[in-house]
Each structure stands twice: as structure tokens, then as C-alpha cells.
Write a protein that holds these residues in place. Structure first.
Motif, mmCIF file in Angstrom:
data_model
loop_
_atom_site.group_PDB
_atom_site.id
_atom_site.type_symbol
_atom_site.label_atom_id
_atom_site.label_comp_id
_atom_site.label_asym_id
_atom_site.label_seq_id
_atom_site.Cartn_x
_atom_site.Cartn_y
_atom_site.Cartn_z
ATOM 1 N N ASN A 195 0.838 -1.214 0.000
ATOM 2 C CA ASN A 195 0.000 0.000 0.000
ATOM 3 C C ASN A 195 0.863 1.251 0.000
ATOM 4 O O ASN A 195 1.857 1.323 0.714
ATOM 5 C CB ASN A 195 -0.897 0.035 1.239
ATOM 6 C CG ASN A 195 -1.873 -1.110 1.248
ATOM 7 O OD1 ASN A 195 -2.306 -1.569 0.202
ATOM 8 N ND2 ASN A 195 -2.222 -1.581 2.427
ATOM 9 N N GLY A 197 -0.179 4.162 1.000
ATOM 10 C CA GLY A 197 -0.555 5.050 2.097
ATOM 11 C C GLY A 197 -1.575 4.379 2.979
ATOM 12 O O GLY A 197 -1.891 3.201 2.803
ATOM 13 N N PHE A 198 -2.084 5.135 3.948
ATOM 14 C CA PHE A 198 -3.100 4.591 4.847
ATOM 15 C C PHE A 198 -4.447 5.218 4.534
ATOM 16 O O PHE A 198 -4.520 6.343 4.058
ATOM 17 C CB PHE A 198 -2.726 4.891 6.298
ATOM 18 C CG PHE A 198 -1.581 4.060 6.778
ATOM 19 C CD1 PHE A 198 -1.785 2.756 7.183
ATOM 20 C CD2 PHE A 198 -0.296 4.586 6.822
ATOM 21 C CE1 PHE A 198 -0.735 1.977 7.609
ATOM 22 C CE2 PHE A 198 0.763 3.806 7.251
ATOM 23 C CZ PHE A 198 0.549 2.501 7.652
ATOM 24 N N ARG A 199 -5.503 4.483 4.854
ATOM 25 C CA ARG A 199 -6.842 5.024 4.729
ATOM 26 C C ARG A 199 -7.345 5.407 6.113
ATOM 27 O O ARG A 199 -7.002 4.749 7.096
ATOM 28 C CB ARG A 199 -7.790 3.954 4.204
ATOM 29 C CG ARG A 199 -7.608 3.637 2.768
ATOM 30 C CD ARG A 199 -8.671 2.636 2.422
ATOM 31 N NE ARG A 199 -8.503 2.145 1.084
ATOM 32 C CZ ARG A 199 -9.072 1.033 0.652
ATOM 33 N NH1 ARG A 199 -9.823 0.332 1.454
ATOM 34 N NH2 ARG A 199 -8.896 0.642 -0.582
ATOM 35 N N PRO A 220 -16.750 0.991 7.839
ATOM 36 C CA PRO A 220 -17.695 0.339 6.928
ATOM 37 C C PRO A 220 -17.042 -0.799 6.150
ATOM 38 O O PRO A 220 -15.818 -0.892 6.057
ATOM 39 C CB PRO A 220 -18.130 1.465 5.994
ATOM 40 C CG PRO A 220 -17.107 2.519 6.134
ATOM 41 C CD PRO A 220 -16.512 2.385 7.485
ATOM 42 N N THR A 221 -17.886 -1.635 5.584
ATOM 43 C CA THR A 221 -17.432 -2.755 4.757
ATOM 44 C C THR A 221 -16.445 -2.271 3.711
ATOM 45 O O THR A 221 -16.704 -1.269 3.047
ATOM 46 C CB THR A 221 -18.653 -3.360 4.026
ATOM 47 O OG1 THR A 221 -19.639 -3.607 4.996
ATOM 48 C CG2 THR A 221 -18.318 -4.627 3.318
ATOM 49 N N GLY A 222 -15.344 -2.957 3.593
ATOM 50 C CA GLY A 222 -14.349 -2.588 2.589
ATOM 51 C C GLY A 222 -13.485 -1.403 2.998
ATOM 52 O O GLY A 222 -12.670 -0.923 2.218
ATOM 53 N N GLY A 224 -11.070 -1.283 5.139
ATOM 54 C CA GLY A 224 -9.662 -1.605 5.382
ATOM 55 C C GLY A 224 -9.379 -1.973 6.822
ATOM 56 O O GLY A 224 -8.343 -1.605 7.382
ATOM 57 N N LYS A 225 -10.270 -2.740 7.419
ATOM 58 C CA LYS A 225 -10.092 -3.104 8.825
ATOM 59 C C LYS A 225 -8.947 -4.098 9.010
ATOM 60 O O LYS A 225 -8.215 -4.014 9.987
ATOM 61 C CB LYS A 225 -11.391 -3.732 9.366
ATOM 62 C CG LYS A 225 -12.507 -2.724 9.537
ATOM 63 C CD LYS A 225 -13.728 -3.333 10.178
ATOM 64 C CE LYS A 225 -14.508 -4.210 9.230
ATOM 65 N NZ LYS A 225 -15.018 -3.531 8.042
ATOM 66 N N SER A 226 -8.796 -5.024 8.046
ATOM 67 C CA SER A 226 -7.814 -6.099 8.247
ATOM 68 C C SER A 226 -6.409 -5.560 8.509
ATOM 69 O O SER A 226 -5.686 -6.072 9.363
ATOM 70 C CB SER A 226 -7.779 -7.016 7.029
ATOM 71 O OG SER A 226 -9.063 -7.282 6.575
ATOM 72 N N LEU A 227 -6.043 -4.531 7.766
ATOM 73 C CA LEU A 227 -4.694 -3.971 7.920
ATOM 74 C C LEU A 227 -4.449 -3.510 9.362
ATOM 75 O O LEU A 227 -3.329 -3.575 9.853
ATOM 76 C CB LEU A 227 -4.533 -2.781 6.954
ATOM 77 C CG LEU A 227 -3.124 -2.238 6.842
ATOM 78 C CD1 LEU A 227 -2.312 -3.099 5.895
ATOM 79 C CD2 LEU A 227 -3.131 -0.796 6.324
ATOM 80 N N GLU A 326 -15.381 -9.013 13.147
ATOM 81 C CA GLU A 326 -16.855 -9.092 13.105
ATOM 82 C C GLU A 326 -17.400 -9.124 14.535
ATOM 83 O O GLU A 326 -18.220 -9.974 14.907
ATOM 84 C CB GLU A 326 -17.330 -10.335 12.326
ATOM 85 C CG GLU A 326 -16.706 -10.514 10.959
ATOM 86 C CD GLU A 326 -17.220 -9.518 9.911
ATOM 87 O OE1 GLU A 326 -18.130 -8.734 10.210
ATOM 88 O OE2 GLU A 326 -16.659 -9.525 8.788
ATOM 89 N N ARG A 522 -17.624 -1.654 -3.704
ATOM 90 C CA ARG A 522 -16.442 -1.616 -2.824
ATOM 91 C C ARG A 522 -15.216 -1.048 -3.543
ATOM 92 O O ARG A 522 -14.228 -0.695 -2.926
ATOM 93 C CB ARG A 522 -16.138 -3.016 -2.277
ATOM 94 C CG ARG A 522 -17.082 -3.411 -1.161
ATOM 95 C CD ARG A 522 -16.908 -4.862 -0.804
ATOM 96 N NE ARG A 522 -15.540 -5.119 -0.373
ATOM 97 C CZ ARG A 522 -15.208 -5.644 0.792
ATOM 98 N NH1 ARG A 522 -16.140 -5.980 1.635
ATOM 99 N NH2 ARG A 522 -13.957 -5.860 1.109
#
Ligand code: ATP
Length: 610
Positions: A195, A197-199, A220-222, A224-227, A326, A522
Motif C-alpha cells: 500500500n 498510504g493509509f486510509r 464500513p465494509t471494505g 480496510g479493517k484487516s490492515l 466481526e 467496494r
């Protein structure tokens, strides 16, 4: 039933959803499996994108050939030379990907990865993940005069890979060309995840996680929570545990990480005894090299052997964090409540006291958030809460009247409407049609496919896991653009290019609706969420809620959630965006909607032009 026969059954079901003739495909499938020796010989197989693609291409070639019977008779398929060569290439490619993934995973858990070093101690040699090696080398070699300096101008502390507070960092997208200005978190983001940059607040969340804070992430969905947990887990010493509700979700995540040379793995009932043992062996080491271990809530809560091993690692200070993905599943007020999720807090408190936590969700209301924090023992003082706006500006929200009457051909008018909507507005594009029941799901799919020529398949909980997996993979690969599904087509559905989500009937809750319709767009490109509403469906949903298994209290909660959904559907004045966001506790000015929902569009039309 032995493994190959099972494959035949599942692949046949997929082929018939795609409109291939059953008997003819059956023989073709047997040929396909005969070619794919790896499938034939294994009791358990991984049906992945490469396999489905190879299979579908194979079917396509078979279909184009006039004499399928010849193929049946011949020991090897008599394909035109070019096609055969192409198929060989597919075959080799699919097999190579398949084997490479397995080997990579195996090498992580068995410690065979070439050049791997211990990455767990602060003073240890650079991180073993090949992608991150450069990061370490870079930080270690940063010239002394360019290190951050203290107020008096003295040289600052030598940067370590846990040094996450470099004030010179260029965050949020613009890196510039000077690598010296980037800190560990930025470099890991670039090197491991690719990546630029960061979101949103991703960077701050990573920093706080590395500072061992408890963190609650609502994105929200998509978004970028996983990072937010994968990156700190890679950089921090020790092992992080991730609890995730679905095996398919876990598989996807682990596959994606292993492809990035990230030492992640999982424990699940779908693994072979040998695979499970290898993971346990690694965990039993004093310093396991696994950085991220994915578990289902059931395993975390119920497996005594696993709890013993993880408890030992925690006492040795080797656990870094407990991540609950989740997290709304913890709360009865969430639309996906799971009993085992509820017990995560108890296990954590008893066996892993003091272990930092991170909870992530895309749908929590205030009530759910409070519930989740209480259950996970995350206090207000120790927890940083990050809320990213739930607004999805690229999605157009609409509620339209549903017409139950049949047209002259005996087809329900609402189905004819959906077909026309897809064929005129989104021909060939990816989309989902959510239906209330399994029967409706199959019926709608049959109408759309046979009467209106929409390329679609169906997905519901009445199918075997493998059949569902195949349909989902075909959809992801773009072979089946439209899926008619029940809510079983849920978590883990990750296709960026979904252009529309149609709800054929009223959903059961606003949370569920937001989650389902949020699967559209997404990729950030324009998308639409259309809900067809008829008062009759309110009674139907209510019946489904009260007829389902479960306690009275939980049914009452569900009925309340449904009432809020109904209020949303019948509101023909207020901005839809405003209503949705208000549900999640967010204020939104309707002016900003700019006609991107049916109510605002109608209001704008009514307004006299100046
Ligand atoms: N900083 C970033 N830069 C570029 N891409 C990113 C960044 N963060 C995340 N992404 C990408 O965005 C996509 C969505 O991310 P992710 O799967 O983590 O979302 P999510 O919030 O977990 O969604 P869901 O709730 O559906 O699981 C992924 O393809 C991911 O690689």
C-alpha cells in the motif's frame, strides 16, 4: 461417497447452474478430474479460484466441441491441438498455484521457509518476512545525522522497528521520494502489503495497537479493517490471535497473507490431521514463528488443548494481542449474534488476563458497541474507539414498491422488474439479488436465467459447503455475474466490482441491510442498492423470526430490529442516507446527498426551478 465422486456432484451442480447440460457435463467432469490427478488422489482438496477457472474453461471447450461422445469413448480427450495446449497451460498453472500455496503454508508451520530468522525479539535480527527485510535493513542503516533529534539537538534514540512515532512521517497517501522520512509502520505497509498510504485512521490504529492499547474499530465494509491488526501483528513481537466467524473468511485471509510471505496460519476442522499437528508443533515451541493465528470462536472457547498452549505462550509474554473480527456477533443486538462469541470475553479474562484486545466491526450501533466492550472487558479508559463515517457516497439507495401480481406469462411482476433492471442498467455486470427464502432464491434464479437470459446462479444454506464455495468462486471469477442468494451469502463475500444489490423483500434489520447492500461498490465506483418493499413482507419476515429456533428474548429483539427496518422502508420523505447513518449514530446533512437516494431525488424533482 469417496472424494472424486463428491467433486463430480459439486462440479455438476455448478455446471448446471451455468446452464450446461447435466449428463454431458458429468462425463466431462470425470475427464477433468482424471486430468487433475492431484484432486483424484486427495481426500481433501482446496477448491480455489484457479481450479474453478480451469474447470469452467474446460467446460467451455467441451461445449464448443460437437462430439462430446467421442471424448467419452476416448481414453484421453480428442481436443483440437490448440485448445488442448491451452488447457494444458491452464492445468499446469492451476496446479502450480495450488501446490505453491500449500507448500508455502506448510513451510511456515513446519519452519522450512528459506532464510527465515527469529523475528520475535526486539534485538533480534531483522524481521524474517522477506518483504519486510528491506524495512529492517533500511531502519538499521539510517544514517545517524538523519535520525530524529531531541530538543537539545542530541542524537535521538536509535530507531528500532517498534519506533512508530517518527514525527517526520508523511501519512495518508503521499510518501514523497525520501525513504528516510518513513517510519516502521509506513514501511511495513508499503513492503508487506504494497500500500502506498493509509486510509482513514489506519495508521493511528496501528500505532496504538503497537503501544499495547485496547482498540475498537468501527469501519464500513471494505474500509480496510484487516490492515489495522495484520500490520501491528507483523511488527510487534510475539503472536497475535484473530477470532473470525467463518472458515471461508479465514481461508481467504490466510491465503492472501501467505501469498505476501506473511507467516499466518489457522486451525480448523477442515484441516487434515497432519496440518493441524504441524500448527500445534509450531505453537508448542518457545518462540513460534507464526505471527498471526486465525481461529473460529468455537475453537478459541472450547478447545482445551489449544487454550493450554496459548495460555503458556501468554504466561511467557509471547502473546501480542487478541483480535475479534466481526465483533458485532458478540451482541444480541447485532444481527449476527453467536453464542460462542459471547464467551470469548470470559475465556480471555480467565486465561489471558492483561492481553491487549482489538475489536473490529462494520455494523455496530451504540447498543452493540457498549455490549461488545463490556463483554470483552475493554474499559473506556484503556480503549481507543475509532469510528469511520459509514457513509458510502458512491452507492445510490432506493426503496421501490414491490408488485406481487403475475404478468401475462405468469411471472411475478417484481421478478420481471428485476430482470429488466439488470438487463437494461447493468447487463453482464456483477450483482446480488437477496431473496427471503431458499425456494424464492432458486425460483428467482430460474426465472432470471431461463426467461430473461440473465447469467445467474443461486446460493443458500441448503446447499453443501462445497457447492456454495464453487458458486461463490464462479461469481468472484466473473463467470456467474449475478447471484440470487439468501442472507447465507454474507460475511466474507469480497468482490470489489459489485455494481448492484437488489433486495427482493424487506431485510430483517437495518444492520443486515447496510451490510448486504454495502457489498455494492467496494471499488469506489458508482453502484446501486434497490429494495423492493410490500407491506405483505412485514408479516412474512415476522413469521420467519418467530418460527426460527431460539429464545423468546432474542426473538423479541429481532422483531424490534425489524420494526426499525420497516420504518425505513415506509418513509417516503427523509433522505435515505440520513436515515441509515442516523441508525448508526451518525449525523448527516441531507443536502449532501445531492439526489443520490430516491427520496432526495423525488424532492429535487418537485422543487420549482429557479
Ligand atoms: N491503506 C490501503 N491502501 C490501499 N488498499 C487498501 C488499504 N487498506 C485496505 N486496502 C484494501 O481495501 C480492500 C478492503 O480491505 P479489507 O478487506 O481489510 O476491508 P474490511 O474493512 O475488512 O471489509 P469487510 O468488512 O468486508 O471485511 C482490500 O482489498 C485491501 O487490500
Amino acid at each position: 461417497m469417496n472424494a472424486p465422486q463428491q467433486h463430480v456432484r459439486d462440479l455438476t451442480a455448478l455446471a448446471s447452474q451455468l446452464g450446461f447440460e447435466k449428463q454431458a457435463t458429468r462425463t466431462a467432469i470425470e475427464k477433468f478430474l482424471w486430468w487433475r490427478k492431484d484432486l483424484r488422489d486427495q481426500a481433501k482438496i482446496v477448491v480455489d479460484d484457479a481450479l474453478v477457472n480451469a474447470f469452467l474453461d474446460f467446460l467451455q471447450q467441451q461445449k464448443q466441441r460437437p462430439a462430446l461422445s467421442q471424448i467419452q469413448a476416448a481414453p484421453r480427450p480428442v481436443a483440437p491441438k490448440r485448445a488442448a495446449t491451452e488447457f494444458e497451460a491452464y492445468k499446469a498453472d492451476a496446479a502450480a498455484t495450488f501446490n505453491a500455496r500449500r507448500q508455502k503454508l506448510a513451510s511456515y508451520v513446519e519452519g522450512k521457509s528459506a532464510g527465515r530468522q527469529d523475528i520475535t525479539s526486539r534485538n533480534a535480527a531483522p524481521l524474517t518476512i522477506p518483504g519486510l527485510f528491506g524495512v529492517e535493513r533500511h531502519v538499521a542503516q539510517r544514517p545517524a545525522e538523519r535520525r530524529p533529534r531531541g530538543a537539545a539537538g542530541e542524537a535521538g534514540p536509535a530507531p528500532s522497528r517498534f519506533d512508530v512515532t517518527d514525527p517526520t512521517v508523511v501519512a495518508d497517501g503521499s510518501y514523497g521520494s525520501d525513504w528516510e522520512r518513513l517510519d516502521t509502520v509506513d514501511l511495513a505497509n508499503l513492503k508487506v502489503f504494497g500500500n502506498k498510504g493509509f486510509r482513514h485512521s489506519q495508521k493511528r490504529i496501528c500505532e496504538l495497537a503497537l503501544a499495547k492499547r485496547d482498540v475498537f474499530v468501527l469501519m464500513p465494509t471494505g474500509g480496510g479493517k484487516s490492515l489495522c491488526y495484520q500490520l501491528p501483528a507483523a511488527v510487534a513481537p510475539g503472536l497475535s490471535i484473530v477470532i473470525s466467524p467463518l472458515l471461508s473468511l479465514i481461508n481467504d485471509q490466510v491465503k492472501a497473507l501467505v501469498d505476501k510471505d506473511y507467516p499466518a496460519t489457522y486451525l480448523s476442522s477442515s484441516q487434515t490431521e497432519r496440518e493441524r499437528k504441524a500448527v500445534y508443533r509450531e505453537l508448542a515451541k518457545t518462540r513460534p514463528t507464526i505471527k498471526l493465528l486465525y481461529l473460529t470462536p468455537e475453537q478459541f472457547v472450547k478447545s482445551g488443548a489449544l487454550q493450554d498452549i496459548l495460555g503458556r505462550l501468554h504466561r511467557a509474554g509471547f502473546l501480542s494481542r487478541l483480535v475479534v473480527d466481526e465483533a458485532h456477533c458478540i451482541s444480541q443486538w447485532g444481527h449476527d449474534f453467536r453464542v460462542d462469541y459471547k464467551n470469548i470475553g470470559k475465556v480471555k479474562q480467565t486465561l489471558f488476563p492483561g492481553l491487549p484486545s482489538m475489536a473490529l466491526t462494520a455494523t455496530a450501533t451504540e447498543a452493540v458497541r457498549t455490549d461488545v466492550m463490556k463483554t470483552l472487558h475493554m474499559t473506556k479508559k484503556s480503549t481507543d474507539v475509532f469510528r469511520v463515517s459509514f457513509n458510502r457516497p458512491n452507492i445510490r439507495w432506493q426503496v421501490l414498491p414491490k408488485n406481487y401480481e403475475n404478468d401475462k406469462d405468469g411471472i411475478p411482476q417484481y421478478v420481471a422488474y428485476i430482470a429488466e433492471y439488470i438487463n437494461t442498467k447493468w447487463p453482464g455486470e456483477s450483482g446480488i439479488v437477496y431473496c427471503m427464502t431458499r425456494d424464492e432464491c432458486e425460483e428467482t434464479c430460474a426465472y432470471l436465467r431461463d426467461e430473461f437470459g440473465v447469467r445467474c446462479g443461486f446460493y443458500h444454506a441448503g446447499m453443501t459447503p462445497k457447492q456454495r464455495n464453487l458458486v461463490q468462486l464462479a461469481w468472484k471469477a466473473g463467470r456467474l455475474p449475478v447471484i440470487c442468494a439468501t442472507v447465507a451469502f454474507g460475511m466474507g463475500v469480497d468482490n470489489a466490482h459489485v455494481r448492484f444489490v437488489v433486495h427482493q423483500s424487506m431485510p430483517q434489520s437495518m444492520e443486515g441491510y447496510y451490510q448486504e447492500s454495502g457489498r455494492a461498490g467496494r471499488d469506489g465506483q458508482p453502484a446501486e442498492a434497490v429494495l423492493l418493499f410490500h407491506q405483505r413482507d412485514v408479516g412474512r419476515v415476522k413469521r420467519l423470526i418467530y418460527m426460527a429456533k431460539g429464545k423468546k428474548k432474542s426473538k423479541e429483539i429481532k422483531a424490534k430490529l425489524m420494526e426499525q427496518m420497516q420504518e425505513y422502508c415506509v418513509d417516503a420523505r427523509e433522505c435515505r442516507r440520513k436515515l441509515i447513518l442516523a441508525y448508526f449514530g451518525e449525523t448527516f446533512c441531507a443536502e449532501r446527498c445531492a439526489g443520490t437516494c430516491d427520496n432526495c431525488a423525488a424532492r429535487n424533482k418537485r422543487r420549482p426551478r429557479k
